[in-house]
Design a protein around this motif. Structure first.
Motif, short mmCIF file in Angstrom:
data_model
loop_
_atom_site.label_atom_id
_atom_site.label_comp_id
_atom_site.label_asym_id
_atom_site.label_seq_id
_atom_site.Cartn_x
_atom_site.Cartn_y
_atom_site.Cartn_z
N GLU A 133 9.65 3.48 -4.67
CA GLU A 133 9.43 2.13 -4.16
C GLU A 133 8.71 2.22 -2.82
N PRO A 134 7.60 1.48 -2.68
CA PRO A 134 6.91 1.48 -1.40
C PRO A 134 7.80 0.92 -0.30
N GLY A 191 -5.13 10.87 -4.00
CA GLY A 191 -5.17 9.80 -5.00
C GLY A 191 -5.63 10.33 -6.33
N ALA A 192 -5.07 9.77 -7.39
CA ALA A 192 -5.48 10.16 -8.74
C ALA A 192 -6.90 9.69 -9.03
N CYS A 193 -7.29 8.59 -8.39
CA CYS A 193 -8.62 8.00 -8.59
C CYS A 193 -9.13 7.56 -7.22
N LEU A 194 -10.42 7.76 -7.00
CA LEU A 194 -11.02 7.35 -5.73
C LEU A 194 -12.26 6.51 -6.00
N ILE A 195 -12.31 5.36 -5.33
CA ILE A 195 -13.41 4.41 -5.51
C ILE A 195 -13.96 4.06 -4.14
N ALA A 196 -15.26 4.25 -3.95
CA ALA A 196 -15.91 3.82 -2.72
C ALA A 196 -16.29 2.35 -2.86
N SER A 221 0.84 -1.19 0.00
CA SER A 221 0.00 0.00 0.00
C SER A 221 0.88 1.24 0.00
N VAL A 222 0.40 2.28 -0.67
CA VAL A 222 1.08 3.57 -0.70
C VAL A 222 0.07 4.62 -0.25
N SER A 223 0.50 5.54 0.58
CA SER A 223 -0.38 6.59 1.08
C SER A 223 -1.10 7.28 -0.08
N PRO A 224 -2.41 7.46 0.04
CA PRO A 224 -3.14 8.16 -1.02
C PRO A 224 -2.57 9.54 -1.36
N LYS A 225 -1.92 10.20 -0.39
CA LYS A 225 -1.31 11.51 -0.66
C LYS A 225 -0.25 11.43 -1.74
N ARG A 226 0.34 10.25 -1.90
CA ARG A 226 1.45 10.07 -2.84
C ARG A 226 1.01 9.46 -4.18
N TYR A 258 -0.22 0.57 -11.31
CA TYR A 258 -0.58 1.57 -10.32
C TYR A 258 -0.31 1.04 -8.92
N ARG A 259 -0.41 1.92 -7.96
CA ARG A 259 -0.40 1.55 -6.55
C ARG A 259 -1.77 1.93 -6.01
N ALA A 260 -2.16 1.26 -4.94
CA ALA A 260 -3.49 1.51 -4.39
C ALA A 260 -3.49 1.25 -2.90
N LYS A 261 -4.45 1.85 -2.23
CA LYS A 261 -4.61 1.63 -0.80
C LYS A 261 -6.07 1.83 -0.45
N ILE A 262 -6.58 0.98 0.44
CA ILE A 262 -7.93 1.19 0.95
C ILE A 262 -7.82 1.89 2.29
#
Length: 190
Positions: free
Chosen positions: A172-173, A91-96, A13-18, A133-137
């Motif tokens: 790199e995460p 985040g570049a994209c946000l999904i609920a 996971s990578v912080s959504p800020k990044r 991509y990288r993603a985080k919930i």
């Protein structure tokens, strides 16, 4: 040893800020939804669904994040409210992720439906990784707030599980320790 397993184990996971642009295309989002539908699903109840928040709707979502923060802490100062608002823009994209859990299904108890939702989330995270991509919930108290429930028009049986932020990451995460296999895989002994 195995490309699929190696890819799963390399996911971080990578912080959504990044997580910056570019984010996934509409075609890639459709593939994430296809992967969601491929999660194990006893009874074919389809308990997980995704809601893409388009970037032009992020300011409206920021208002909901602010309302959720105030609901959790009515005496929040301006900085805390602004921090809450900013989280909707990360985040570049946000999904609920929304779960519909049927409490009284005689064939499929709620815990099995939640397992399906968790598997669907993992499928989205892995699909995002497969596209580079990288993603985080992320979740937190905000997801159970009345402000969020109202904004997503949730019924009694529906739950906002969290938000998956997806985007590009130049770096790199952090390498995080994983549990040793001998702590995960045990032999049954009667």
């Amino acid at each position: 040893m195995n490309g699929i397993v190696d890819g799963i184990c390399a996911r971080r996971s990578v912080s959504p800020k990044r997580l910056i642009e570019p984010g996934p295309s509409l075609v890639e989002l459709h593939e994430m939804a296809r992967a969601t539908a491929a999660a194990p699903d006893h009874g074919r109840l389809g308990p997980a669904r995704l809601v893409h928040i388009q970037n032009e709707r992020r300011d409206a979502l920021a208002d909901v994040f602010a309302a959720a923060a105030l609901e959790a802490e009515p005496k929040s100062d301006t900085a805390r409210i602004e921090d809450a608002r900013q989280r909707s823009r990360n985040g570049a994209c946000l999904i609920a992720v929304i779960a519909t859990i049927t409490e009284d299904d005689p064939r499929v108890p709620p815990h099995e439906q939640w397992i399906s939702v968790g598997a669907a989330i993992q499928n989205v995270l892995l699909t995002a990784e497969s596209f580079g991509y990288r993603a985080k919930i992320v979740s937190g108290a905000r997801v159970t707030s009345e402000a969020m429930r109202s904004a997503f028009a949730l019924k009694q049986s529906e739950h906002l599980v969290g938000f998956i932020a997806v985007g590009s990451y130049d770096g790199e995460p952090k390498e995080l320790p994983r549990r040793p296999v001998d702590e995960v895989l045990l032999e049954w002994a009667e």
